[in-house]
Design an enzyme around this catalytic site. Structure first.
Site, short mmCIF file in Angstrom:
data_model
loop_
_atom_site.label_atom_id
_atom_site.label_comp_id
_atom_site.label_asym_id
_atom_site.label_seq_id
_atom_site.Cartn_x
_atom_site.Cartn_y
_atom_site.Cartn_z
N ASP A 146 0.91 -1.14 0.00
CA ASP A 146 0.00 0.00 0.00
C ASP A 146 0.94 1.19 0.00
OD1 ASP A 146 -1.40 2.30 0.93
OD2 ASP A 146 -3.03 0.98 1.56
N HIS A 147 1.10 1.86 -1.13
CA HIS A 147 2.21 2.80 -1.23
C HIS A 147 2.06 3.98 -0.26
CE1 HIS A 147 -0.36 5.16 -3.94
NE2 HIS A 147 0.47 6.16 -3.76
N HIS B 23 -5.71 3.00 1.18
CA HIS B 23 -4.97 4.14 1.73
C HIS B 23 -5.71 4.85 2.88
CE1 HIS B 23 -2.89 3.28 -1.89
NE2 HIS B 23 -3.58 4.06 -2.69
C1 BG6 Z 1 -3.52 4.89 -6.21
C2 BG6 Z 1 -4.88 5.01 -6.86
O1 BG6 Z 1 -3.49 3.83 -5.33
O2 BG6 Z 1 -3.21 6.10 -5.53
C3 BG6 Z 1 -4.92 6.20 -7.79
O3 BG6 Z 1 -5.16 3.82 -7.57
C4 BG6 Z 1 -4.48 7.45 -7.08
O4 BG6 Z 1 -6.22 6.36 -8.32
C5 BG6 Z 1 -3.15 7.24 -6.37
O5 BG6 Z 1 -4.34 8.47 -8.06
C6 BG6 Z 1 -2.80 8.44 -5.50
O6 BG6 Z 1 -1.50 8.29 -4.99
P1 BG6 Z 1 -0.60 9.54 -4.63
O7 BG6 Z 1 0.62 8.95 -4.03
O8 BG6 Z 1 -0.36 10.30 -5.89
O9 BG6 Z 1 -1.41 10.37 -3.66
#
Ligand code: BG6
Length: 522
Positions: free
Chosen positions: A193-194, A256
């Site tokens: 989960d980044h 997230h």
């Molecule tokens: C991803 C979603 O997990 O997270 C995307 O699938 C979203 O839809 C993205 O744009 C947002 O990540 P960050 O790091 O740019 O806030």
């Protein structure tokens, strides 16, 4: 002096050698995130020379062509720049490519041979990290081919790294999980989960547990509400096909947003080990109050979809006119919800979350709103006292913001809000490790703290499924909002009913008073 928090299990296999198997090596994720992350780790000395990368995809490529692809991706997306000099050449020699049809079992046996040879060349100790940058439908068959091809038989550790979407609902997630756990043990599976790799999300536990003036107040006696905003300016880009089936709740909420709630709400773990920390997060997910009825979902969760509008002065189309989106689509591109964590610490404190595409700014922030001070004769003034706020700025700027009240200099009793604003990204630059870099490094070190365990994933789906079911049963009224606005009005009402409002996030401009520094009211 820098104090290192000891998350890593000291018994975990060391990072002194590894082969990365990148499935989907010609795809977007590899190009934008994985190759740049590997290069940064290399430049920072976090990877020894004892590593190799095998890029895998169906398309034919030579090693040299693949290395050129990697070079270009680093040029475009990496915080370190490479030029065709000695350093790059030494790095590039670790990269190999093999064209592989993942339905071709015999191909996996050939892959095993290649890996065996590279293991000798680079003395990687037999450690193998399989990164599946692929559609989840393929996780099961790739896992079983890896086993059948003998890729898991050698000495050394084996780890599987996978990405969301981990299913579409609990049932499909269970099926997916069953397929991969027939091959890999839970402790070999690293689910990314980044958001958990983001610097400020990781900082939440440190700010909470390392500061005497927050921890005693971190409960329902002193906190009025917590607000989590993830606003994005982008639309669905080229992911219309996936997104139209998923929607904002599955795309952002199930993972997230719920993960950020757990980081804010969890108890201090008894030890800083991955399992102890994840145990605490699981307790939070178990405490999420399930909405009791369709009506409750209707009043606590808002769904929205963007219509045509403007982002930063440029016209943008309606969601329904985006590529690969059904013309009459009912999918939400926005949701806001009021969530309760029903335990002793949090009983009665609403957690408000909202996320949406095509909002006016790109910003992720977590705001802790403290309860108001009692009215007091000394504080009686024309405007009511503002509550104290603690803000975690997660993205794109990183920092911590504290809003307090103080006396206006030169006045007798006038009280004004003042800001203590720590801008981490201004101090250390935006060059802090990217989420993927940190997570990849953790996976190589065997530290699973910031990866989601199966029970977390399952509980998150359970929570989301109830909302989806209620929506399908008629509670999912779709509110339209023009691109470039702050989402449906219903989302403001969600808080207004409780006497609260969404605090503006950094970068927000609505012609209203933005309370960020410099001090307002002076
Ligand atoms: C991803 C979603 O997990 O997270 C995307 O699938 C979203 O839809 C993205 O744009 C947002 O990540 P960050 O790091 O740019 O806030």
């Amino acid at each position: 002096m820098m104090i290192e928090l000891g998350h890593t299990d000291k018994n975990a296999a060391s990072a002194d050698g590894v082969i990365f198997f990148i499935f989907g090596a010609t795809g977007d994720l590899a190009r934008r995130k994985l190759f740049p992350a590997i290069y940064s780790l290399y430049r920072e000395g976090k990877l020894t020379e004892r590593f190799a990368v095998i890029g895998l995809a169906r398309r034919p490529r030579t090693n040299d062509q693949f290395r050129e692809d990697v070079f270009r991706s680093i040029g475009e997306f990496c915080r370190y720049k490479a030029n065709h000099d000695g350093n790059w050449r030494a790095f590039a020699e670790h990269f190999y490519y093999m064209s592989l049809d993942i339905n071709d079992a015999a191909g996996f046996a050939r892959l095993n041979e290649l890996a065996g040879n590279l293991e000798q060349t680079f003395r990687t100790g037999g450690n193998r990290l399989f990164y599946l940058a692929l559609a989840p439908e393929l996780f099961g068959s790739v896992s079983s081919h890896l086993r059948a091809g003998g890729l898991l038989d050698n000495a050394g550790w084996h780890r599987l790294v996978i990405e969301k979407p981990l299913g579409y609902d609990l049932q499909s997630a269970e099926t997916l999980n069953r397929q991969i756990t027939q091959v890999f043990r839970e402790d070999e599976i690293y689910r990314i989960d980044h958001y958990l790799g983001k610097e400020m999300v990781q900082n939440i536990e440190v700010v909470r547990f390392a500061n005497a003036f927050f921890e005693p107040l971190w409960n329902n006696k002193y906190i009025a509400n917590i607000q989590i905003t993830v606003s994005e300016t982008v639309g669905v880009e080229d992911r219309g096909g996936y997104y139209d089936r998923a929607g904002a709740l599955r795309d952002m909420g199930q993972n997230h947003m719920l993960q950020m709630i757990t980081m804010m709400a969890m108890e201090a773990p008894s030890r800083l080990s991955p399992e102890d920390i994840r145990d605490e997060k699981v307790k939070v997910l178990r405490s999420l109050r399930a909405y009791a009825s369709i009506d409750e979902v209707r009043t606590h969760v808002v769904r929205g979809q963007y219509t045509a509008g403007e982002i930063k002065g440029k016209p943008v189309p309606a969601y329904r006119d985006e590529d690969a989106v059904a013309p009459g689509s009912e999918t939400e591109t926005y949701f806001a919800a009021k969530v309760y964590v029903d335990n002793f610490r949090w009983a009665g404190v609403p957690f408000y979350v909202r996320t949406g595409k095509r909002l006016p700014v790109k910003s992720t922030e977590i705001v802790v709103e403290f309860k108001k001070m009692p009215d007091h004769v000394y504080f009686a003034q024309k405007t009511p006292l503002e509550p104290n706020l603690l803000v975690f700025r997660v993205n794109p700027m990183e920092g911590i913001y504290l809003k307090m009240n103080a006396k206006r200099p030169g006045s007798q009793w006038a009280i004004v809000p003042i800001a203590m604003d720590f801008c981490q990204s201004c101090e250390v630059g935006l060059n802090t490790p990217e989420a993927y870099e940190r997570l990849l490094h953790d996976a190589v070190r065997g530290d699973a703290t910031y990866f989601t365990r199966w029970d977390e994933v399952a509980l998150a789906w359970k929570f989301v499924d109830r909302i989806e079911q209620a929506w399908n049963a008629g509670a999912g009224e779709l509110h339209f909002y023009p691109a470039g606005s702050w989402g449906p009005k219903a989302s403001q009402e969600l808080l207004a009913r409780d006497g609260f409002k969404w605090w503006p996030v950094q970068g927000q401009q609505e012609g209203e008073v933005v309370w960020a520094a410099p001090v307002t009211g002076m």
